[in-house]
Design a protein around this motif. Structure first.
Motif, PDB file in Angstrom:
ATOM      1  N   UNK A  37      13.950  -0.702   8.837  1.00  0.00           N
ATOM      2  CA  UNK A  37      15.437  -0.736   8.603  1.00  0.00           C
ATOM      3  C   UNK A  37      16.059  -1.861   8.453  1.00  0.00           C
ATOM      4  N   UNK A  44      14.473  -3.843  11.914  1.00  0.00           N
ATOM      5  CA  UNK A  44      13.748  -3.091  12.557  1.00  0.00           C
ATOM      6  C   UNK A  44      12.470  -2.344  11.904  1.00  0.00           C
ATOM      7  N   UNK A  46       9.231  -0.166  12.599  1.00  0.00           N
ATOM      8  CA  UNK A  46       8.298   0.905  13.555  1.00  0.00           C
ATOM      9  C   UNK A  46       7.356   1.082  12.533  1.00  0.00           C
ATOM     10  N   UNK A  47       6.104   0.896  13.320  1.00  0.00           N
ATOM     11  CA  UNK A  47       4.914   1.145  12.796  1.00  0.00           C
ATOM     12  C   UNK A  47       4.074   1.933  13.661  1.00  0.00           C
ATOM     13  N   UNK A  48       3.065   2.554  13.348  1.00  0.00           N
ATOM     14  CA  UNK A  48       2.115   3.452  14.180  1.00  0.00           C
ATOM     15  C   UNK A  48       0.679   3.557  13.367  1.00  0.00           C
ATOM     16  N   UNK A  50      -1.214   5.822  13.839  1.00  0.00           N
ATOM     17  CA  UNK A  50      -1.228   7.217  14.015  1.00  0.00           C
ATOM     18  C   UNK A  50      -0.489   7.963  12.362  1.00  0.00           C
ATOM     19  N   UNK A  56       4.578   9.872  17.927  1.00  0.00           N
ATOM     20  CA  UNK A  56       5.717   9.903  18.511  1.00  0.00           C
ATOM     21  C   UNK A  56       6.917   9.002  17.971  1.00  0.00           C
ATOM     22  N   UNK A  57       6.323   7.879  17.238  1.00  0.00           N
ATOM     23  CA  UNK A  57       7.338   7.131  16.811  1.00  0.00           C
ATOM     24  C   UNK A  57       8.032   7.792  15.356  1.00  0.00           C
ATOM     25  N   UNK A  60      10.535  10.057  16.955  1.00  0.00           N
ATOM     26  CA  UNK A  60      11.826   9.383  17.143  1.00  0.00           C
ATOM     27  C   UNK A  60      12.648   9.170  15.781  1.00  0.00           C
ATOM     28  N   UNK A  63      14.407  11.934  14.291  1.00  0.00           N
ATOM     29  CA  UNK A  63      15.572  12.310  15.207  1.00  0.00           C
ATOM     30  C   UNK A  63      16.868  11.619  15.687  1.00  0.00           C
ATOM     31  N   UNK A  64      16.451  10.326  15.109  1.00  0.00           N
ATOM     32  CA  UNK A  64      17.477   9.257  15.898  1.00  0.00           C
ATOM     33  C   UNK A  64      18.143   8.703  14.418  1.00  0.00           C
ATOM     34  N   UNK A  84      -5.654   0.127  11.317  1.00  0.00           N
ATOM     35  CA  UNK A  84      -5.222  -0.668  12.369  1.00  0.00           C
ATOM     36  C   UNK A  84      -3.759  -1.227  12.172  1.00  0.00           C
ATOM     37  N   UNK A  85      -3.132  -1.369  13.416  1.00  0.00           N
ATOM     38  CA  UNK A  85      -1.926  -1.690  13.162  1.00  0.00           C
ATOM     39  C   UNK A  85      -1.319  -3.020  12.287  1.00  0.00           C
ATOM     40  N   UNK A  86      -2.436  -3.874  12.328  1.00  0.00           N
ATOM     41  CA  UNK A  86      -2.001  -5.056  11.530  1.00  0.00           C
ATOM     42  C   UNK A  86      -2.201  -4.686  10.098  1.00  0.00           C
TER      43      UNK A  86
END
Lengths: 251, 251
Positions: A37, A44, A46-48, A50, A56-57, A60, A63-64, A84-86
């Motif tokens: 964003x 911002x 946000x990464x996961x 999963x 859970x990210x 969020x 909902x936000x 993997x996150x990277x």
């Protein structure tokens, strides 16, 4: 293959409705998700690693209501690079004192560009390599932040050199504009006055945009597969690079 | 002034206990918060221009146990730069194909370094300028990722040149180590076998680390003001640069 979602608006807008439908597709595209964003000059991300269906990210984010004029989201089904996150899109870098975010859908075969400057991949995807090369070449082509028209022209020269290696649907933003390139599949819609209601394809959820907008608002949404069943989505053509500014497709 | 929290561990560990106590302090430090979790080579940076006491992002971080070996968190009370996402710490850049995160507590007066290479601030804080200058000078000093000992030596030469401009408590990590520099105030503790119980200073919450660890685990926590009342926190000395690797302070 992955799926892409982007938004460009003339007024900071929340993406809760579109992201809810989009993240439903993560049941199939379960190797991570990310969403960037832009807010003012900040971003911002946000990464996961999963799936967006259980993260859970992602919960969020659904909902936000974060208000942004430029958003890029991605749900991943790994082709190159392990889970993997990277290796999770969007990727982010800074150039000319601005943040840039990039997400890719597709597969570039044997793509190993020469990266000789300040942009190097952290993970091991073809996508991050392509992004680093684009940043490197933009930095070489312009001394400071160029106009959107100049950036679009430079991208128009650079992108086919990557696209020659395979499928290269991507979205790129610096918080001022959203660039979308179609190799195989990408759709967009511009929502503006008079607004109407729309219903998600992937989930039983509707919204009447007339209730949550002003007549001045304009929002472009770009996505791999149309998110709603009852709106006139436009398919981008293979090889087409489109730039969205203030919620409109710029000609 | 802001407050800093860092963690370095030999095993990916969640920071829920420490972050819960730390974010309680956001009632006073309410101009945004941020937290960077390194996971493998990737990093997740959660930021919000809202206070960590009310931010839905901070609420998610308190409830979702993200396991990481290197974490940097920051709660902000603005001194330079307005309240905006681009002024929220930690800041992040990529160098040598690794992500770096940086957060600062203090105030650098009239600090305007020459930034002539690939690292430029997006916001308007003294902190981001200092981080960009550090990245630029590290990039000039080494051709690729140096050893932690070499990086520490180079930082030891660079940091006093910034610290001469004012108060420069900071934390820096590249996911391999955590560097902490003290100008005025910073404390740390190393938790290792035999583990014991601890109670937060700022909130009625205790944890018995013996129940949630193995004898092999070792975790260093670095923070502006001690988080617990009943543990032997060590104060860093003004001018001291400490590096933590695998949960230990390296001599």
């Amino acid at each position: 293959m992955c799926q892409l979602l982007g938004m460009n608006a003339n007024t900071p807008t929340d993406l809760v409705f579109s992201f809810t439908g989009f993240s439903k597709r993560a049941e199939e595209h379960k190797d991570g998700f990310g969403i960037a964003f832009f807010e003012d000059a900040g971003v911002r991300l946000f990464v996961d690693a999963q799936s967006a269906a259980v993260s859970p990210v992602a919960e969020m984010v659904r909902r936000y209501p974060i208000h942004s004029a430029n958003v890029i989201a991605h749900i991943r089904k790994a082709t190159q690079g392990r889970v993997a996150l990277q290796n999770t899109h969007p990727f982010q870098r800074e150039l000319w004192g601005r943040y840039w975010a990039f997400a890719h859908n597709g597969d570039l075969k044997g793509y190993a560009p020469t990266l000789h400057s300040a942009f190097h991949p952290v993970g091991d995807t073809d996508s991050e390599r392509a992004f680093c090369w684009l940043m490197q070449e933009l930095a070489k082509a312009h001394a400071g932040v160029p106009t959107i028209a100049e950036l679009t022209r430079t991208l128009g020269e650079l992108v086919p050199r990557i696209a020659a290696h395979g499928t290269f649907n991507f979205m790129l933003s610096n918080g001022q504009a959203l660039w979308a390139h179609c190799s195989t599949k990408l759709h967009y819609i511009v929502r503006q006055h008079p607004f109407r209601a729309a219903r998600l394809q992937d989930e039983d959820m509707s919204v009447d945009f007339a209730q949550v907008t002003t007549p001045h608002d304009r929002v472009a949404v770009v996505v791999t597969e149309p998110l709603t069943a009852d709106e006139p989505w436009v398919a981008l053509q293979p090889g087409e690079l489109k730039v969205f500014v203030d919620g409109s497709a710029v000609v």
